[in-house]
Design a protein around this motif. Sequence first.
Motif, PDB file in Angstrom:
ATOM      1  N   ILE B  40       0.860  -1.207   0.000  1.00  0.00           N
ATOM      2  CA  ILE B  40       0.000   0.000   0.000  1.00  0.00           C
ATOM      3  C   ILE B  40       0.889   1.247   0.000  1.00  0.00           C
ATOM      4  O   ILE B  40       0.651   2.198  -0.760  1.00  0.00           O
ATOM      5  CB  ILE B  40      -0.924  -0.008   1.245  1.00  0.00           C
ATOM      6  N   MET B  41       1.932   1.223   0.811  1.00  0.00           N
ATOM      7  CA  MET B  41       2.812   2.399   0.896  1.00  0.00           C
ATOM      8  C   MET B  41       3.525   2.657  -0.429  1.00  0.00           C
ATOM      9  O   MET B  41       3.653   3.801  -0.865  1.00  0.00           O
ATOM     10  CB  MET B  41       3.825   2.197   2.024  1.00  0.00           C
ATOM     11  N   GLU B  42       3.964   1.574  -1.059  1.00  0.00           N
ATOM     12  CA  GLU B  42       4.646   1.775  -2.347  1.00  0.00           C
ATOM     13  C   GLU B  42       3.657   2.271  -3.402  1.00  0.00           C
ATOM     14  O   GLU B  42       4.023   3.041  -4.299  1.00  0.00           O
ATOM     15  CB  GLU B  42       5.336   0.483  -2.810  1.00  0.00           C
ATOM     16  N   THR B  43       2.414   1.826  -3.288  1.00  0.00           N
ATOM     17  CA  THR B  43       1.397   2.294  -4.243  1.00  0.00           C
ATOM     18  C   THR B  43       1.203   3.808  -4.099  1.00  0.00           C
ATOM     19  O   THR B  43       1.087   4.530  -5.100  1.00  0.00           O
ATOM     20  CB  THR B  43       0.057   1.558  -4.001  1.00  0.00           C
ATOM     21  N   VAL B  44       1.197   4.265  -2.852  1.00  0.00           N
ATOM     22  CA  VAL B  44       1.071   5.721  -2.622  1.00  0.00           C
ATOM     23  C   VAL B  44       2.273   6.435  -3.256  1.00  0.00           C
ATOM     24  O   VAL B  44       2.130   7.484  -3.901  1.00  0.00           O
ATOM     25  CB  VAL B  44       0.973   6.034  -1.112  1.00  0.00           C
ATOM     26  N   LYS B  47       1.808   6.611  -6.940  1.00  0.00           N
ATOM     27  CA  LYS B  47       0.777   7.591  -7.333  1.00  0.00           C
ATOM     28  C   LYS B  47       1.270   9.028  -7.155  1.00  0.00           C
ATOM     29  O   LYS B  47       1.011   9.889  -7.984  1.00  0.00           O
ATOM     30  CB  LYS B  47      -0.472   7.395  -6.453  1.00  0.00           C
ATOM     31  N   THR B  48       1.958   9.275  -5.999  1.00  0.00           N
ATOM     32  CA  THR B  48       2.301  10.669  -5.676  1.00  0.00           C
ATOM     33  C   THR B  48       3.727  11.051  -6.104  1.00  0.00           C
ATOM     34  O   THR B  48       4.017  12.225  -6.289  1.00  0.00           O
ATOM     35  CB  THR B  48       2.217  10.900  -4.152  1.00  0.00           C
ATOM     36  N   GLY B  49       4.597  10.064  -6.211  1.00  0.00           N
ATOM     37  CA  GLY B  49       5.996  10.353  -6.528  1.00  0.00           C
ATOM     38  C   GLY B  49       6.749  10.936  -5.329  1.00  0.00           C
ATOM     39  O   GLY B  49       7.905  11.340  -5.443  1.00  0.00           O
ATOM     40  N   ASP B  50       6.086  10.957  -4.160  1.00  0.00           N
ATOM     41  CA  ASP B  50       6.687  11.527  -2.956  1.00  0.00           C
ATOM     42  C   ASP B  50       7.723  10.547  -2.384  1.00  0.00           C
ATOM     43  O   ASP B  50       7.388   9.413  -2.023  1.00  0.00           O
ATOM     44  CB  ASP B  50       5.568  11.794  -1.931  1.00  0.00           C
ATOM     45  N   LYS B  55      10.713   5.791   0.940  1.00  0.00           N
ATOM     46  CA  LYS B  55      11.572   5.424   2.072  1.00  0.00           C
ATOM     47  C   LYS B  55      10.782   4.666   3.142  1.00  0.00           C
ATOM     48  O   LYS B  55      11.309   3.762   3.795  1.00  0.00           O
ATOM     49  CB  LYS B  55      12.222   6.671   2.663  1.00  0.00           C
ATOM     50  N   THR B  56       9.524   5.064   3.312  1.00  0.00           N
ATOM     51  CA  THR B  56       8.674   4.358   4.279  1.00  0.00           C
ATOM     52  C   THR B  56       8.484   2.905   3.847  1.00  0.00           C
ATOM     53  O   THR B  56       8.652   1.978   4.648  1.00  0.00           O
ATOM     54  CB  THR B  56       7.305   5.068   4.379  1.00  0.00           C
ATOM     55  N   ALA B  57       8.161   2.726   2.576  1.00  0.00           N
ATOM     56  CA  ALA B  57       7.967   1.352   2.053  1.00  0.00           C
ATOM     57  C   ALA B  57       9.266   0.559   2.167  1.00  0.00           C
ATOM     58  O   ALA B  57       9.261  -0.614   2.553  1.00  0.00           O
ATOM     59  CB  ALA B  57       7.491   1.412   0.611  1.00  0.00           C
ATOM     60  N   ILE B 227      -2.125   3.943   8.526  1.00  0.00           N
ATOM     61  CA  ILE B 227      -2.365   2.861   7.554  1.00  0.00           C
ATOM     62  C   ILE B 227      -2.522   1.525   8.295  1.00  0.00           C
ATOM     63  O   ILE B 227      -3.444   0.746   8.018  1.00  0.00           O
ATOM     64  CB  ILE B 227      -1.208   2.784   6.532  1.00  0.00           C
ATOM     65  N   GLY B 228      -1.634   1.287   9.266  1.00  0.00           N
ATOM     66  CA  GLY B 228      -1.689   0.015   9.994  1.00  0.00           C
ATOM     67  C   GLY B 228      -2.979  -0.155  10.781  1.00  0.00           C
ATOM     68  O   GLY B 228      -3.575  -1.241  10.791  1.00  0.00           O
ATOM     69  N   ALA B 229      -3.420   0.924  11.432  1.00  0.00           N
ATOM     70  CA  ALA B 229      -4.615   0.816  12.276  1.00  0.00           C
ATOM     71  C   ALA B 229      -5.875   0.603  11.432  1.00  0.00           C
ATOM     72  O   ALA B 229      -6.734  -0.226  11.781  1.00  0.00           O
ATOM     73  CB  ALA B 229      -4.748   2.070  13.140  1.00  0.00           C
ATOM     74  N   ILE B 230      -5.989   1.339  10.341  1.00  0.00           N
ATOM     75  CA  ILE B 230      -7.171   1.148   9.472  1.00  0.00           C
ATOM     76  C   ILE B 230      -7.170  -0.288   8.927  1.00  0.00           C
ATOM     77  O   ILE B 230      -8.195  -0.983   8.929  1.00  0.00           O
ATOM     78  CB  ILE B 230      -7.168   2.182   8.318  1.00  0.00           C
ATOM     79  N   PHE B 231      -6.006  -0.717   8.479  1.00  0.00           N
ATOM     80  CA  PHE B 231      -5.861  -2.084   7.970  1.00  0.00           C
ATOM     81  C   PHE B 231      -6.239  -3.100   9.061  1.00  0.00           C
ATOM     82  O   PHE B 231      -6.928  -4.103   8.799  1.00  0.00           O
ATOM     83  CB  PHE B 231      -4.401  -2.257   7.531  1.00  0.00           C
TER      84      PHE B 231
END
Lengths: 382, 513
Positions: B40-44, B47-50, B55-57, B227-231
């Motif tokens: 999910i993080m890599e998908t973001v 999408k955003t290029g941020d 780095k988070t992923a 992200i973790g909590a919603i998941f």
Amino acid sequence: MNTYILLQHYWWFLVALLGALLVFLLFVQGGQSLLFTIGKNPLQQKMLLNATGRKWEFTFTTLVTFGGAFFASFPLFYSTSFGGAYWVWALILLCFVLQAVSYEYQAKKGNLLGKKTYQIFLLLNGILGPVLLGTAVGTFFNGAEFVVNKQQLVEVLNPVISSWATPWHGLEAALVGWNVCLGLAVLFLSRVLASLYFVNNIDDAEIQGRSRKQLRWDTVLFLVFFLTFLVHLLLQDGFAVHPETKEVFLQPYKYFSNFIEMPAVLAVLLVGVVGVLFGIGKTIFCEKWNKGIWFAGAGTVLTVLALLLCAGWNNTAYYPSLHDLQSSLTIENSCSSFFTLKTMSYVSILIPFVLAYIVYAWRALDLHKINKESMKDDKHLY
Amino acid sequence: MMEAINTSLIDWSRAQFALTAIYHWLFVPLTLGLGIVQAIMETVYYKTGDDFWKKTAQFWMKIFGINFAIGVATGLILEFEFGTNWSNYSWFVGDIFGAPLAIEGIVAFFMEATFIAVMFFGWNKVSKGFHLASTWLTILGATISAFWILVANAWMQYPAGMQFNPDTVRNEMASFWEVALSPVALNKFFHTVLSGWIIGAMFVVGVASWFLLKKRETKFALASVKIGAIFGVVACVLSIWTGDGSAHQVAQRQPMKLAAMEGLYEGREGVGLVAIGLLNPAKTQHDDNEDPFLFKIEFPKLLSFFAERNLNAYVPGITDIIKGGYRQKDGTVALSAEEKISRGKLAIQALADYRVAKNDSLKQQARATLDEHFQYFGYGYIKKTSDLIPSVGLTFYTFHLMVILGGFLLLLFAVATYLSCKNKFENKRWLQWTCLLSIFLAIIAGQAGWVVAEVGRQPWAIQDILPVSAAISNLSASSVQITFFVFLALFTVLLIAELKIMTNAIKKGPQIN
């Protein structure tokens, strides 16, 4: 040939193909066994580990799939050999567990045992893995000490149908010289393939030079053990199955006869051997050429495929029992039902697709050769 | 005549398989859950290029990689232990059981092995799109792998789509789809994978909370918590639904397991569900007239509802199942365990007669008897009726532990989701500590679930068809003891090493700030 018999042959072909691919992929183990021979300093060792480390999962996965396919298609082998030759398989498993973690852990901080220990684990796996697997496969031609009695299932106190006839549970296979001869042939083949792989995959003059030099020694030793095994195989008595009575009996020159009676398999063997020799020879004699791994690799797959087909096709017992000849396993008496083989055959249609994406991903990663610079830049390194 | 199989061999073989499975299940759920989060993080990022999301992923991928290797290693041992330690099982049902394992290898393992290499080593070597696809394909491969192995496990609990062949002396597959898509298999797959998602989600929220406690990498930590909590909330809610389905299926197909899960000895109509309870250690036999509980608090009639979708339905207890005589849902009267054992012996004798029959008529006669009693075949190997009762204490406590922890984790994820959406999570140190410590609770809940599933079905390797005592390999108990202790030492050392490496990697952090 009726459809059931055809399916038995088809699944033996697939199992043999997986076994052949596994032997090719043992170049990872071969590379590990050369870690301290070709890698003379930490940076070179790092390059070697990162070259094989990006492929170890393929070897591992092929081993698991080989086991799964054997289980699904020839379950009596799975139950007889694994449950009987307990110590051999336990050693093989231990040896592969060590490999699985060592790549990931050896260079990481806090790895408990120290970098050197994990590298020694890799070295152990690199040597023992091919030798043990080769020795185990040797029993396909030289037999093993087991008894199968399906009637045993009705004995309530001990309903186990497969039993091992020695207390050594498989270790006795290591006392059969021809099994060990095949094991050593596989070891030196894996080292040959590893040297060819390093020549192709690592852009470093010192490593390339040492790999080409190492190739000569390992080739000589590989040829000595392989040719000795092959010549003996062609001359030895083999375990034949009477096509009508299904009785297993010893037949002089059985494996030689198999190659003569199955010329296509013989052709595969010869093309395979030529491929291996061409890949090695041209790498040794042409200093700039680095494609040897592909010729020798394809040759290895074809050679091993031909040998395994020779073990199971043409009314041959592929897992002979030395204790009770009639307990020997054939592709007919040890296979799954018609329904299962047919169903699994539909699944096997996916195999070319799987191979295609493996090749695609492999090529995408190998476009960038391993060199000293990449050992500084990459985010994920072993 | 061979020596009788001794119970020590059976116990050690079970212990070795349990040891491997327990260790395997420490690592696999993290792979399943963490894999989704990092994807999910890599998908973001895609999408955003941020670069923050890249780095988070990458940080979570590093943790994923450390965990993945040892999961693969223990998985290899598990697969081969079916052959090494359960060889009779491998023949008796290999025709059915082997197929999912082979499909797992062909379809799932290669997908995982191929794309994980791209995921780890492909940054800057392949396009962003190909890399993202590889990350999703890696986790898809892991999930497909879980599907096939759980199909195999579910089939052991609910053998379907097969028939016994007396000529080959084994069970053979009759319907692939009945095996692959049995309701038990589908439910088990979703419930188990969801439990992996919960553990993965808790791990992400817990580790991110640690960064907040240390006041480091705040932006990364808050994003990971959200992200973790919603998941986690999604996974918990779905898991309650599949858990209910699982309990209902157990009631239909493994009533003894359900009775053990609830410590229910005497069946009745309108049975309550035990919320919490303390079993009476003085109760050692099902018919010793001791009260099974020292104390318990029940939800009235709820067990009847979960089991039969009817608040007043009859649910049999352990004593009823052993003694038989109660009316079943299909209108028939349940057989006693003694009667099932005697029919099982008839089936085994019929198989023996079939194998030695000299003419077709005798064969047909033996075959008819075998077919008539085959559903009780496994009972023929049972020595005494009490062997049919699993460990009630272990099954009861692990079941309730799993349910209570599951409820707690749902609550925790819900609070974490709410506070992180309101931007208030950062200041709640008590919650951050709770989330960090709850990583262990999530792991314990997952392990407890497997103990319920596997201990609760004893003595069966395959429900009603093959007990573990007849599924064994013909080895000496000492051989298995040696490998047990070797594996125990090896897995423990590797686990400690893994934890140390992981802790170091976490302490180093994603180094975004």
